[in-house]
Design a protein around this motif. Structure first.
Motif, short mmCIF file in Angstrom:
data_model
loop_
_atom_site.label_atom_id
_atom_site.label_comp_id
_atom_site.label_asym_id
_atom_site.label_seq_id
_atom_site.Cartn_x
_atom_site.Cartn_y
_atom_site.Cartn_z
N THR A 35 49.09 7.10 -5.47
CA THR A 35 48.25 8.08 -6.15
C THR A 35 47.38 7.42 -7.22
O THR A 35 46.20 7.75 -7.37
N VAL A 38 44.60 5.56 -5.39
CA VAL A 38 43.58 6.49 -4.92
C VAL A 38 42.69 6.96 -6.08
O VAL A 38 41.48 7.12 -5.93
N SER A 39 43.31 7.15 -7.24
CA SER A 39 42.55 7.62 -8.41
C SER A 39 41.58 6.57 -8.94
O SER A 39 40.60 6.90 -9.58
N HIS A 43 39.17 8.99 -11.36
CA HIS A 43 39.12 10.37 -10.86
C HIS A 43 40.18 11.19 -11.61
O HIS A 43 41.38 10.97 -11.46
N TRP A 46 43.12 12.99 -9.56
CA TRP A 46 44.14 12.07 -9.03
C TRP A 46 44.95 11.44 -10.16
O TRP A 46 46.15 11.18 -10.01
N ARG A 47 44.31 11.19 -11.30
CA ARG A 47 45.05 10.66 -12.46
C ARG A 47 46.09 11.67 -12.92
O ARG A 47 47.23 11.30 -13.24
N ALA A 49 47.49 13.95 -11.07
CA ALA A 49 48.54 13.97 -10.04
C ALA A 49 49.49 12.79 -10.23
O ALA A 49 50.71 12.95 -10.18
N ALA A 50 48.92 11.60 -10.46
CA ALA A 50 49.75 10.41 -10.67
C ALA A 50 50.63 10.58 -11.90
O ALA A 50 51.82 10.24 -11.89
#
Length: 193
Positions: A35, A38-39, A43, A46-47, A49-50
């Motif tokens: 994650t 991907v970020s 982003h 995504w940050r 989410a991580a």
């Protein structure tokens, strides 16, 4: 001996709720790392989410310890696997934060050197006893989690300067508790008089 009361020691199963949470934390490490990648740490969604994955994985550390103590599910496997899971999670976070230039590499190097060294130390003294997490070790973990969370979350510019202060405190406590664990290990390895 006749008439002597026998003591029955209950065996704790290795497959229990506390160890399952430790295993879950280990499984979340690659999900968290993917994650972050991907970020690209640019982003915001995504940050976040991580960061949330990191926090959930970190909370399992508190919960598995509470379950193990409360329901007497402490096992030697758990005592060794739990710190390894913690180090895998925080280690992945620190390396990724440094990779994306949010955290100086020397900070990651100091913390990881201490963490790997203490894990090796725990294995070295395992025959003589287990070095359980100390109060200082728990404070160190809390500071590391807070600092990493601060770096992961897309903070407003006015708050980004707080992260290095939290991480600085984490580094100091990390180093000091490392010396304490070395002293504990040496006491465990010392031959009995």
């Amino acid at each position: 001996m006749i008439g002597a009361e026998s003591t029955v020691v209950a065996r704790v199963p290795v497959l229990n709720a506390a160890n399952a949470l430790t295993a879950l934390r280990l499984m979340l490490v690659p999900v968290f790392a993917a994650t972050v990648v991907v970020s690209v740490m640019t982003h915001a969604g995504w940050r976040m989410a991580a960061c949330l994955i990191f926090v959930v994985a970190s909370v399992t550390d508190l919960v598995d310890g509470w379950i193990a103590r409360r329901f007497k599910l402490v096992t030697s496997v758990g005592k060794v696997a739990d710190p390894i899971a913690d180090k895998a999670l925080t280690g992945a976070a620190l390396v990724l934060l440094s990779w994306y230039d949010l955290l100086p590499w020397w900070v990651t190097a100091v913390i990881l050197a201490r963490e790997v060294g203490i894990t090796a130390l725990r294995f070295w003294v395992l025959r003589h006893g287990v070095i359980a997490a100390s109060r200082g070790g728990k404070i160190k973990t809390a500071l590391q989690i807070l600092a990493i969370t601060w770096y992961l979350w897309p903070m407003p510019a006015a708050l980004t300067g707080v992260g290095p202060w939290i991480m600085g405190a984490a580094v100091i406590v990390t180093v000091l508790t490392g010396f304490d664990y070395v002293a504990q290990a040496l006491r465990l390895r010392r031959p009995a008089p």
